[in-house]
Design an enzyme around this catalytic site. Structure first.
Site, PDB file in Angstrom:
ATOM      1  N   TYR A   1       0.835  -1.204   0.000  1.00  0.00           N
ATOM      2  CA  TYR A   1       0.000   0.000   0.000  1.00  0.00           C
ATOM      3  C   TYR A   1       0.864   1.247   0.000  1.00  0.00           C
ATOM      4  O   TYR A   1       2.067   1.200   0.230  1.00  0.00           O
ATOM      5  CB  TYR A   1      -0.919   0.013   1.221  1.00  0.00           C
ATOM      6  CG  TYR A   1      -0.235   0.358   2.529  1.00  0.00           C
ATOM      7  CD1 TYR A   1      -0.363   1.625   3.090  1.00  0.00           C
ATOM      8  CD2 TYR A   1       0.529  -0.587   3.203  1.00  0.00           C
ATOM      9  CE1 TYR A   1       0.265   1.942   4.283  1.00  0.00           C
ATOM     10  CE2 TYR A   1       1.159  -0.279   4.402  1.00  0.00           C
ATOM     11  CZ  TYR A   1       1.027   0.991   4.941  1.00  0.00           C
ATOM     12  OH  TYR A   1       1.651   1.300   6.117  1.00  0.00           O
TER      13      TYR A   1
ATOM     14  N   LYS B   1       6.614  -1.941   1.691  1.00  0.00           N
ATOM     15  CA  LYS B   1       5.460  -1.347   2.378  1.00  0.00           C
ATOM     16  C   LYS B   1       4.265  -2.300   2.281  1.00  0.00           C
ATOM     17  O   LYS B   1       3.322  -2.093   1.528  1.00  0.00           O
ATOM     18  CB  LYS B   1       5.121   0.032   1.804  1.00  0.00           C
ATOM     19  CG  LYS B   1       4.259   0.881   2.734  1.00  0.00           C
ATOM     20  CD  LYS B   1       4.180   2.308   2.252  1.00  0.00           C
ATOM     21  CE  LYS B   1       3.279   3.164   3.123  1.00  0.00           C
ATOM     22  NZ  LYS B   1       3.826   3.371   4.485  1.00  0.00           N
TER      23      LYS B   1
ATOM     24  N   GLU C   1      13.094   2.839  13.566  1.00  0.00           N
ATOM     25  CA  GLU C   1      12.166   3.870  13.110  1.00  0.00           C
ATOM     26  C   GLU C   1      10.954   3.851  14.025  1.00  0.00           C
ATOM     27  O   GLU C   1      10.902   3.095  14.995  1.00  0.00           O
ATOM     28  CB  GLU C   1      11.754   3.629  11.659  1.00  0.00           C
ATOM     29  CG  GLU C   1      11.122   2.275  11.406  1.00  0.00           C
ATOM     30  CD  GLU C   1      10.893   2.001   9.920  1.00  0.00           C
ATOM     31  OE1 GLU C   1      10.822   2.957   9.129  1.00  0.00           O
ATOM     32  OE2 GLU C   1      10.780   0.815   9.560  1.00  0.00           O
TER      33      GLU C   1
ATOM     34  N   LEU D   1      11.627   1.362   6.465  1.00  0.00           N
ATOM     35  CA  LEU D   1      10.970   1.824   5.252  1.00  0.00           C
ATOM     36  C   LEU D   1      11.598   3.155   4.869  1.00  0.00           C
ATOM     37  O   LEU D   1      11.638   4.080   5.692  1.00  0.00           O
ATOM     38  CB  LEU D   1       9.470   1.991   5.494  1.00  0.00           C
ATOM     39  CG  LEU D   1       8.677   2.406   4.257  1.00  0.00           C
ATOM     40  CD1 LEU D   1       8.584   1.255   3.261  1.00  0.00           C
ATOM     41  CD2 LEU D   1       7.278   2.869   4.642  1.00  0.00           C
TER      42      LEU D   1
END
Length: 287
Positions: A33, A148, A181, A206
């Site tokens: 996505y 993702k 992250e 990511l």
């Protein structure tokens, strides 16, 4: 105004939009996505999001549901039908509908779903004035965080832990004690020497599209940058910290696990980069 969604070739009232129970995105999280921000009628970094979508599809050996140019046209039309100027576009592609089997199905068309929602404000005034809090949690995600994927259970659990702790976000900590992250954002600090630090792209994070734009904007403004990992202790000793994502841009972090970062208030580098990003998007082509 009526809300519209897009599902496999059809624009539908949002309440009627649905996919089949044997869609592999539903049964296996076999999908990817993107979320693209809309600011004053402009897509933020649309080309970057489409490029990353293509990379995610390629890494999972999944077909585009249509050529990228057509997917972009559908996105723009959906935004037009919804009349949204400030908000976000959610775009999801799955491997499609097939009888439940772990192996890839043959000759099955991909599923394409898009929705749009309005956002009245991308940050509350007090978040910009006082910053937000983060908590640290172990990073229990799979080994390909650079894709993702819609398999988001680990980030969901981390985000819930943050919420239950009264924090805005969770920072994920790898086995070496370093920040990878956030649960839905990239993590940054500004050292006492004024160096902007964020983890280098790898399979562990990511590579955020907003992250990439902020790095470029920092370079244009002469802000020194290091792409490397950092510890929570280093973050607490830093001048500033912030998170970035499509929906937060650059949002100041002023507390980590209940302890203040720097002087405990948003700093000038974060404010500069946030405004630079907003100016960059405003100068783009209306969607």
């Amino acid at each position: 105004m009526a809300r519209w969604a897009y599902v496999n070739g059809r624009y539908l009232p949002h309440r009627q939009a649905a996919v089949h129970v044997e869609d592999r995105g539903f049964q296996f999280a076999d999908g990817v996505y993107e979320v693209v921000t809309l600011l004053d009628g402009r897509f933020a970094d649309l080309d970057g999001h489409m490029e990353r979508l293509g990379r995610s599809l390629s890494e999972l050996r999944m077909d585009w549901p249509a050529v990228p140019r057509v997917v972009t046209m559908i996105a723009r039309e959906l935004v037009r039908r919804n009349g949204v100027r400030n908000g976000s576009l959610y775009l999801q592609v799955t491997r499609g509908v097939a009888p439940r089997d772990f192996k890839f199905p043959a000759n099955v068309p991909s599923t394409l779903v898009m929705t749009v929602k309005r956002v009245s404000a991308f940050a509350k005034p007090e978040q910009l004035e006082k910053g937000v809090a983060v908590v640290t949690v172990p990073d229990i995600r799979w080994g390909r965080c650079d894709i993702k994927t819609v398999g988001l259970l680990a980030p969901v659990l981390a985000k819930q832990q943050a919420a239950e702790s009264g924090a805005y976000e969770a920072w994920l900590i790898d086995p070496d004690g370093r920040v990878t992250e956030g649960s839905s954002s990239n993590a940054w600090i500004v050292t006492q020497d004024g160096v902007l630090v964020t983890r280098a792209p790898s399979q562990k994070i990511l590579n955020g599209i907003t992250r990439q734009s902020l790095l470029r904007l920092a370079g244009e403004r002469g802000i020194p940058v290091e792409e490397r990992s950092f510890t929570v202790e280093e973050a607490l000793a830093a001048r500033e910290a912030f998170v970035s994502s499509a929906g937060t841009f650059a949002l100041p972090v002023t507390r980590i696990d209940g302890k203040p970062v720097g002087e405990g208030r948003p700093g000038p580098v974060t404010r500069t980069l946030r405004q630079a990003y907003l100016d960059y998007v405003a100068a783009g082509v209306p969607s």
